[in-house]
Design a protein around this motif. Structure first.
Motif, short mmCIF file in Angstrom:
data_model
loop_
_atom_site.label_atom_id
_atom_site.label_comp_id
_atom_site.label_asym_id
_atom_site.label_seq_id
_atom_site.Cartn_x
_atom_site.Cartn_y
_atom_site.Cartn_z
N PHE A 53 -1.00 5.99 3.65
CA PHE A 53 0.29 6.57 3.26
C PHE A 53 1.28 6.74 4.42
O PHE A 53 2.39 7.17 4.20
CB PHE A 53 0.08 7.93 2.58
CG PHE A 53 -0.76 7.84 1.36
CD1 PHE A 53 -0.26 7.29 0.19
CD2 PHE A 53 -2.07 8.28 1.36
CE1 PHE A 53 -1.03 7.19 -0.95
CE2 PHE A 53 -2.86 8.19 0.22
CZ PHE A 53 -2.34 7.64 -0.93
N LYS A 71 5.01 10.88 0.38
CA LYS A 71 4.93 9.46 0.74
C LYS A 71 4.94 8.60 -0.52
O LYS A 71 4.34 8.97 -1.53
CB LYS A 71 3.65 9.18 1.54
CG LYS A 71 3.54 10.00 2.82
CD LYS A 71 4.62 9.61 3.79
CE LYS A 71 4.54 10.41 5.06
NZ LYS A 71 5.46 9.98 6.05
N GLY A 72 5.59 7.46 -0.45
CA GLY A 72 5.67 6.54 -1.59
C GLY A 72 6.88 6.85 -2.45
O GLY A 72 7.65 7.75 -2.18
N ASN A 74 8.02 3.94 1.33
CA ASN A 74 6.98 2.97 0.99
C ASN A 74 7.08 2.50 -0.46
O ASN A 74 6.11 2.57 -1.21
CB ASN A 74 5.58 3.56 1.23
CG ASN A 74 5.39 3.96 2.67
OD1 ASN A 74 5.93 3.34 3.57
ND2 ASN A 74 4.63 5.01 2.89
N LYS A 75 8.23 2.04 -0.84
CA LYS A 75 8.46 1.63 -2.23
C LYS A 75 7.40 0.62 -2.66
O LYS A 75 7.08 -0.30 -1.94
CB LYS A 75 9.87 1.02 -2.36
CG LYS A 75 10.29 0.82 -3.78
CD LYS A 75 11.73 0.38 -3.85
CE LYS A 75 12.14 0.24 -5.30
NZ LYS A 75 13.52 -0.16 -5.42
N ARG A 125 4.22 1.29 -3.24
CA ARG A 125 2.88 1.80 -2.99
C ARG A 125 2.66 3.04 -3.82
O ARG A 125 3.59 3.62 -4.36
CB ARG A 125 2.69 2.13 -1.52
CG ARG A 125 2.93 0.91 -0.61
CD ARG A 125 2.83 1.30 0.81
NE ARG A 125 1.47 0.97 1.24
CZ ARG A 125 0.97 1.33 2.41
NH1 ARG A 125 1.67 2.04 3.24
NH2 ARG A 125 -0.27 0.99 2.73
N GLU A 126 1.42 3.48 -3.87
CA GLU A 126 1.19 4.71 -4.62
C GLU A 126 1.80 5.90 -3.88
O GLU A 126 2.08 5.84 -2.70
CB GLU A 126 -0.30 4.92 -4.88
CG GLU A 126 -1.14 5.23 -3.67
CD GLU A 126 -2.59 5.43 -4.04
OE1 GLU A 126 -2.95 6.53 -4.49
OE2 GLU A 126 -3.37 4.48 -3.88
N LYS A 127 2.03 6.97 -4.61
CA LYS A 127 2.66 8.16 -4.04
C LYS A 127 1.59 9.14 -3.57
O LYS A 127 0.50 9.20 -4.13
CB LYS A 127 3.53 8.85 -5.09
CG LYS A 127 4.69 8.01 -5.55
CD LYS A 127 5.45 8.72 -6.65
CE LYS A 127 6.50 7.81 -7.26
NZ LYS A 127 7.12 8.41 -8.43
N GLU A 164 1.47 4.32 -12.68
CA GLU A 164 1.70 4.96 -11.39
C GLU A 164 0.45 5.66 -10.90
O GLU A 164 -0.42 6.05 -11.69
CB GLU A 164 2.85 5.97 -11.49
CG GLU A 164 4.20 5.32 -11.62
CD GLU A 164 5.34 6.27 -11.29
OE1 GLU A 164 5.15 7.17 -10.44
OE2 GLU A 164 6.40 6.12 -11.89
#
Length: 166
Positions: free
Chosen positions: A107, A113-114, A119-120, A122-124, A142
Motif C-alpha cells: 500500500f 491508501k488506494g 494508487n488508483k 489498487r485495493e484500498k 472492490e
C-alpha cells in the motif's frame, strides 16, 4: 450481540523520533545561520517558525482510525480526513477475514491508501500502524483493508457475523 470496537492513533516510536528530528533540525539551522551570519532574526520570526513547525507536527497526532463491527456491518472513520463514519453493510460484503499484510510494499505505507487520489486501481487500505488488517472483499469487486491491533478480537467478531455474508 457481539461488537468489536477499536481506536488507533499514530504513536509509533520511530515516527516520534523522526518528528523530533524534524523539529530540531530546522530550529538549529535558523539559530546557526543567525549566529554565523549575524542576520537579524526577530523574536517574532523565530516564534512564527517554531509555532509553524510544532503545529504541522501536532496535526499528525490528531489522526485517529476508529473501527467497529456490529450486527449492521463494518464501520470505520479516519479522522480528520473522514468527517463521518463510513459504513459497509453485511449485504455488500462477499468475504471478510483478518490477514497479515505488508504496509509498505502493498500500500505504500500507512494512512488512507488506494482509491481515486492514491494508487488508483489498487485495493484500498486505511491503517495507522502494524501489519494486521481486516480484509473486506465487496460484492462490487472492490477490496478494502482496515488496519487493526486487535487480531483475535476481530477474528472472533467476524466469525459471529459470518452468516450475514451471503
Amino acid at each position: 450481540m457481539k461488537v468489536f470496537k477499536e481506536k488507533q492513533r499514530f504513536r509509533q516510536t520511530w515516527l516520534i523520533l523522526v518528528l523530533i528530528f524534524s523539529t530540531i533540525v530546522p530550529i538549529a539551522i535558523i539559530i546557526k545561520k543567525h549566529i554565523e551570519e549575524n542576520t537579524p532574526v526577530t523574536i517574532k520570526d523565530f516564534l512564527t517558525t517554531i509555532i509553524t513547525i510544532v503545529v504541522s507536527i501536532a496535526v499528525i497526532f490528531l489522526f485517529k482510525l476508529t473501527s467497529r463491527i456490529d450486527e449492521k456491518g463494518i464501520h470505520y472513520q479516519f479522522f480528520p480526513l473522514h468527517f463521518s463514519v463510513k459504513t459497509i453493510p453485511w449485504n455488500e460484503i462477499s468475504k471478510a477475514y483478518v490477514r497479515k499484510y505488508q504496509p509498505i510494499t502493498e500500500f505504500g505505507g500507512w494512512g488512507i491508501k488506494g482509491g481515486f487520489f492514491f494508487n488508483k486501481g489498487r485495493e484500498k487500505a486505511v491503517n495507522v500502524s502494524g501489519n494486521i488488517g481486516i480484509q473486506l472483499l465487496l460484492k462490487d469487486g472492490e477490496k478494502l483493508l482496515i488496519g487493526t491491533q486487535l487480531k483475535e478480537e476481530a477474528k472472533r467478531v467476524l466469525e459471529t457475523y459470518s452468516l450475514k455474508i451471503n
